[in-house]
Design a protein around this motif. Structure first.
Motif, PDB file in Angstrom:
ATOM      1  N   THR A 107       0.790  -1.229   0.103  1.00 54.28           N
ATOM      2  CA  THR A 107       0.044  -0.024  -0.071  1.00 54.28           C
ATOM      3  C   THR A 107       0.802   1.237   0.011  1.00 54.28           C
ATOM      4  OG1 THR A 107      -0.148  -0.052   2.283  1.00 54.28           O
ATOM      5  CG2 THR A 107      -2.003  -1.226   1.049  1.00 54.28           C
ATOM      6  N   ASP A 108       2.058   1.263   0.168  1.00 55.73           N
ATOM      7  CA  ASP A 108       2.895   2.124   0.515  1.00 55.73           C
ATOM      8  C   ASP A 108       3.967   2.378  -0.742  1.00 55.73           C
ATOM      9  OD1 ASP A 108       5.109   4.101   0.994  1.00 55.73           O
ATOM     10  OD2 ASP A 108       4.893   4.017   3.160  1.00 55.73           O
ATOM     11  N   TRP A 109       3.593   3.130  -1.867  1.00 53.41           N
ATOM     12  CA  TRP A 109       4.559   2.879  -3.040  1.00 53.41           C
ATOM     13  C   TRP A 109       6.014   3.385  -3.112  1.00 53.41           C
ATOM     14  CZ3 TRP A 109       6.651   7.073  -5.142  1.00 53.41           C
ATOM     15  CH2 TRP A 109       6.436   8.447  -4.973  1.00 53.41           C
ATOM     16  N   GLN A 110       6.068   4.325  -1.830  1.00 56.75           N
ATOM     17  CA  GLN A 110       7.633   4.938  -1.642  1.00 56.75           C
ATOM     18  C   GLN A 110       8.413   3.883  -0.922  1.00 56.75           C
ATOM     19  OE1 GLN A 110       6.345   8.387   0.630  1.00 56.75           O
ATOM     20  NE2 GLN A 110       7.315   9.854  -1.223  1.00 56.75           N
ATOM     21  N   TYR A 111       7.782   3.074  -0.241  1.00 57.80           N
ATOM     22  CA  TYR A 111       8.485   1.977   0.657  1.00 57.80           C
ATOM     23  C   TYR A 111       8.830   0.914  -0.450  1.00 57.80           C
ATOM     24  CZ  TYR A 111       9.259  -1.861   3.771  1.00 57.80           C
ATOM     25  OH  TYR A 111       9.937  -2.826   4.381  1.00 57.80           O
TER      26      TYR A 111
ATOM     27  N   MET B  30      14.660   2.630  12.395  1.00 57.82           N
ATOM     28  CA  MET B  30      13.750   3.531  12.619  1.00 57.82           C
ATOM     29  C   MET B  30      12.508   3.073  12.543  1.00 57.82           C
ATOM     30  SD  MET B  30      15.295   6.781  10.578  1.00 57.82           S
ATOM     31  CE  MET B  30      16.558   7.646  10.955  1.00 57.82           C
ATOM     32  N   GLY B  31      12.332   1.479  12.093  1.00 53.63           N
ATOM     33  CA  GLY B  31      11.065   1.110  11.821  1.00 53.63           C
ATOM     34  C   GLY B  31      10.572   1.101  10.228  1.00 53.63           C
ATOM     35  N   VAL B  32       9.775   0.176   9.958  1.00 47.45           N
ATOM     36  CA  VAL B  32       9.091   0.329   8.469  1.00 47.45           C
ATOM     37  C   VAL B  32       7.971   0.966   8.491  1.00 47.45           C
ATOM     38  CG1 VAL B  32       8.179  -1.378   7.057  1.00 47.45           C
ATOM     39  CG2 VAL B  32      10.302  -2.055   8.359  1.00 47.45           C
ATOM     40  N   PRO B  33       8.009   1.832   7.432  1.00 48.70           N
ATOM     41  CA  PRO B  33       8.547   2.225   6.619  1.00 48.70           C
ATOM     42  C   PRO B  33       9.809   3.235   6.491  1.00 48.70           C
ATOM     43  CG  PRO B  33       6.952   3.167   5.817  1.00 48.70           C
ATOM     44  CD  PRO B  33       6.491   2.650   7.332  1.00 48.70           C
ATOM     45  N   VAL B  34       9.874   3.925   7.421  1.00 54.30           N
ATOM     46  CA  VAL B  34      10.364   4.899   7.591  1.00 54.30           C
ATOM     47  C   VAL B  34      11.977   4.681   7.483  1.00 54.30           C
ATOM     48  CG1 VAL B  34      11.422   7.019   9.207  1.00 54.30           C
ATOM     49  CG2 VAL B  34       8.957   5.955   9.280  1.00 54.30           C
ATOM     50  N   GLN B  35      12.552   3.711   8.034  1.00 54.91           N
ATOM     51  CA  GLN B  35      13.970   3.583   7.846  1.00 54.91           C
ATOM     52  C   GLN B  35      14.484   3.523   6.251  1.00 54.91           C
ATOM     53  OE1 GLN B  35      14.543   0.239  10.408  1.00 54.91           O
ATOM     54  NE2 GLN B  35      13.865  -1.053   8.767  1.00 54.91           N
ATOM     55  N   ASP B  36      13.706   2.802   5.589  1.00 57.64           N
ATOM     56  CA  ASP B  36      13.918   2.374   4.212  1.00 57.64           C
ATOM     57  C   ASP B  36      13.894   3.476   3.208  1.00 57.64           C
ATOM     58  OD1 ASP B  36      14.971  -0.563   4.665  1.00 57.64           O
ATOM     59  OD2 ASP B  36      12.989  -0.683   5.570  1.00 57.64           O
TER      60      ASP B  36
ATOM     61  N   ILE C  61      25.473   9.974   2.473  1.00 58.81           N
ATOM     62  CA  ILE C  61      26.253   9.172   3.509  1.00 58.81           C
ATOM     63  C   ILE C  61      27.526   8.029   3.007  1.00 58.81           C
ATOM     64  CG2 ILE C  61      26.037   7.349   5.480  1.00 58.81           C
ATOM     65  CD1 ILE C  61      23.053   7.941   5.668  1.00 58.81           C
ATOM     66  N   ASN C  62      28.599   8.692   3.537  1.00 57.27           N
ATOM     67  CA  ASN C  62      29.725   8.043   2.810  1.00 57.27           C
ATOM     68  C   ASN C  62      30.232   6.651   3.200  1.00 57.27           C
ATOM     69  OD1 ASN C  62      30.002  10.530   1.675  1.00 57.27           O
ATOM     70  ND2 ASN C  62      31.647  11.327   3.492  1.00 57.27           N
ATOM     71  N   ALA C  63      29.755   5.903   4.219  1.00 57.71           N
ATOM     72  CA  ALA C  63      29.533   4.570   4.565  1.00 57.71           C
ATOM     73  C   ALA C  63      29.433   3.646   3.305  1.00 57.71           C
ATOM     74  CB  ALA C  63      29.018   4.068   5.897  1.00 57.71           C
ATOM     75  N   PRO C  64      30.023   2.645   3.040  1.00 60.64           N
ATOM     76  CA  PRO C  64      29.960   1.727   2.105  1.00 60.64           C
ATOM     77  C   PRO C  64      28.675   0.847   2.259  1.00 60.64           C
ATOM     78  CG  PRO C  64      31.657   1.051   3.037  1.00 60.64           C
ATOM     79  CD  PRO C  64      31.339   2.352   3.624  1.00 60.64           C
ATOM     80  N   LEU C  65      28.260   0.516   3.575  1.00 57.17           N
ATOM     81  CA  LEU C  65      27.192  -0.339   3.713  1.00 57.17           C
ATOM     82  C   LEU C  65      26.028   0.455   4.767  1.00 57.17           C
ATOM     83  CD1 LEU C  65      25.750  -3.275   3.612  1.00 57.17           C
ATOM     84  CD2 LEU C  65      27.312  -3.805   5.523  1.00 57.17           C
ATOM     85  N   LEU C  66      24.877   0.405   4.118  1.00 53.83           N
ATOM     86  CA  LEU C  66      23.836   1.105   4.731  1.00 53.83           C
ATOM     87  C   LEU C  66      22.776  -0.149   5.097  1.00 53.83           C
ATOM     88  CD1 LEU C  66      23.624   4.323   2.825  1.00 53.83           C
ATOM     89  CD2 LEU C  66      24.725   3.839   4.940  1.00 53.83           C
ATOM     90  N   ALA C  67      22.243  -0.252   6.042  1.00 61.06           N
ATOM     91  CA  ALA C  67      21.161  -1.311   6.416  1.00 61.06           C
ATOM     92  C   ALA C  67      19.987  -0.860   7.399  1.00 61.06           C
ATOM     93  CB  ALA C  67      21.699  -2.586   7.161  1.00 61.06           C
ATOM     94  N   GLY C  68      18.801  -1.042   6.749  1.00 62.29           N
ATOM     95  CA  GLY C  68      17.579  -0.898   7.850  1.00 62.29           C
ATOM     96  C   GLY C  68      17.185  -2.035   8.555  1.00 62.29           C
ATOM     97  N   VAL C  69      17.262  -1.933   9.998  1.00 62.58           N
ATOM     98  CA  VAL C  69      17.350  -3.251  10.824  1.00 62.58           C
ATOM     99  C   VAL C  69      16.223  -3.086  11.558  1.00 62.58           C
ATOM    100  CG1 VAL C  69      19.848  -3.527  10.640  1.00 62.58           C
ATOM    101  CG2 VAL C  69      18.822  -1.915  12.266  1.00 62.58           C
TER     102      VAL C  69
END
Length: 486
Positions: free
Chosen positions: A82-86, A196-202, A212-220
């Motif tokens: 239902t959330d197209w941005q997510y 930050m929870g779904v869907p905000v973090q992703d 963000i300069n870090a090579p690995l980013l993860a929504g957890v």
């Protein structure tokens, strides 16, 4: 993704020629493929084991390859519906990892079961050990005030030597966003975990990840709450039976009943519908390919028989004009990048390949991929005539009979051309190459390379037996007109 069905009309063929690929087209050319995946509810999920996934992440970290990760469980799938941005954020991730028994069940309904559960809470301790051994640092972002710090402390306690680049709670507003990103970049972490929870973090990572300069980013998701001890995990025996969701429901019935009762019902219904759709599509594709192969076999056999006088006369003419073999054999790239030996009547002198380097500067095509020369000095007299009317292509009927090619499809590419292909260009390798095709009946060499790719990709996405018959019917006129033939 919306595709217009092809019908037996010039308007349909014109729609192929006018096709403009979008970022959400087949094969997702804008999304880097970094590991084996399977389709679950329309999303590509990684199918590696936990140890293989950790190895892949460390390898990418060592090469500082930009990687964005998301996890998909049943609740996430419901939100994405239902959330197209997510949904868009998930589709643009480098890796989407399967989380929980619901996703495993959905993959089985889709006909391609996932064997490994890659939920973040189980993966986290192994990732920490690997990061410590590789001397990589982690930044923890998210959770209530104090949770990120407690998570970092718990991680170091269970994994001594893990480098912590920094922590920051997730209770900040848009006005603080730039300062938070600057804080992360100053700390120079290798990994940023965002809870930050779904869907905000992703959606947030999809929006600001490039800054963000870090090579690995993860929504957890809720990882920090579990690792810090703010939320107790189910006992090991409950997790082993894959009933952790039930344990969480018992622990927080008022907050979780909608997600796990109503949500699970909605998820199962959606998984059943998607599985049925995938299986039906697979059956239709199998039938369509079987009919296409039957047409190839019957038509190529009839054509070889009917055109045998033309084949013999052409062979004799080539032999009388110049020394060398009648047939020109060349390695071409076919379906899925496999190579095969393609047959043509020889239309050039035998030293043509050796003289190619001398002529590259005179190329009439400026696409940087293909080579075409209207007045090629390597072409023989009879060769110029048989090329004009595509008679040199007739031996490829034997390639069709052998199964290397089809009557209709993209033209088979040279290996040196494929080496220069972009991700979009490689989509034209997703089907068996053909003797004729939408490109051939629309102008052949007069059509720029990128336009040819767009037309081929559109054909492969929407091909039907009717489409093939229409293209075959238009081929004789294209041959007689000799438009773009050189």
């Amino acid at each position: 993704m919306v595709d217009l069905p092809l019908t037996a009309s010039d308007e349909s063929l014109a729609s192929i020629a006018a096709f403009k690929p979008q970022t959400t087209t087949f094969c997702q050319p804008t999304r880097e493929e970094v590991g084996p995946t399977t389709d679950v509810l329309g999303l590509q999920l990684l199918t590696l084991s936990q140890s293989e996934t950790i190895d892949l992440l460390i390898e990418r970290l060592n090469h500082r390859a930009k990687t964005r990760i998301a996890f998909l469980n049943a609740h996430c799938a419901n939100v994405a519906s239902t959330d197209w941005q997510y949904r868009q954020a998930l589709e643009s991730c480098t890796l989407v990892l399967p989380d929980g028994i619901g996703i495993e069940m959905a993959s089985r309904l889709g006909g391609d079961p996932i064997k490994h559960d890659l939920n973040g809470t189980d993966l986290f301790p192994k990732l920490c050990d690997a990061l410590r051994d590789a001397d990589k640092s982690v930044f923890f972002l998210g959770g209530r005030p104090g949770i990120a710090e407690a998570t970092a402390q718990a991680a170091v306690k269970t994994c001594p030597g893990l480098r912590i680049a920094g922590t920051q709670h997730g209770y900040f507003g848009p006005q603080d966003e730039t300062a938070i990103i600057d804080q992360i970049n100053v700390a120079r972490p290798d990994v940023v975990l965002v809870a930050m929870g779904v869907p905000v973090q992703d959606t947030w990572l999809a929006r600001v990840g490039a800054r963000i300069n870090a090579p690995l980013l993860a929504g957890v998701g809720g990882l920090f709450d579990f690792v810090s001890g703010a939320t107790p995990r189910a006992p090991a025996w409950v997790r082993k039976t894959r009933l952790e969701w039930a344990y969480r429901l018992i622990q927080e019935p008022r907050r979780m009943w909608k997600r796990y009762l109503l949500g699970n019902i909605a998820f199962v219904a959606r998984a059943l519908a998607h599985g049925w759709k995938r299986r039906s599509a697979a059956r239709r594709k199998t039938l369509s390919l079987a009919l296409k192969r039957a047409l190839d076999l019957c038509a190529s056999a009839l054509a070889i028989t009917a055109l045998s006088p033309v084949l013999l006369l052409t062979a004799l003419s080539i032999r009388l004009e110049s020394r060398g073999p009648v047939l020109f054999r060349q390695q071409r790239v076919g379906e899925d990048g496999t190579t095969f030996e393609m047959f043509k009547f020889r239309s050039m002198y035998t030293d043509a390949e050796a003289r190619l380097d001398q002529l590259l500067q005179a190329n009439d095509r400026n696409d940087g991929v293909t080579f075409k020369l209207k007045h090629d000095p390597r072409v023989t007299g009879i060769g110029r005539w048989i090329r004009k009317y595509s008679i040199d292509e007739l031996p490829q009927l034997f390639n069709v009979w052998r199964g290397d090619m089809s009557l209709v499809g993209p033209r088979p590419a040279l290996q040196r051309e494929v080496e220069r292909y972009s991700a979009l260009d490689r989509e034209r390798l997703c089907g068996k190459p053909g003797i004729t095709g939408i490109w051939q009946v629309s102008g052949r060499a007069d059509i720029p390379f990128q336009k040819m790719v767009e037309m081929d990709v559109r054909y492969l996405k929407t091909r039907t037996l009717i489409t093939d018959l229409v293209i075959l019917a238009r081929t004789p006129l294209a041959v007689v007109s000799a438009r773009g033939a050189y």
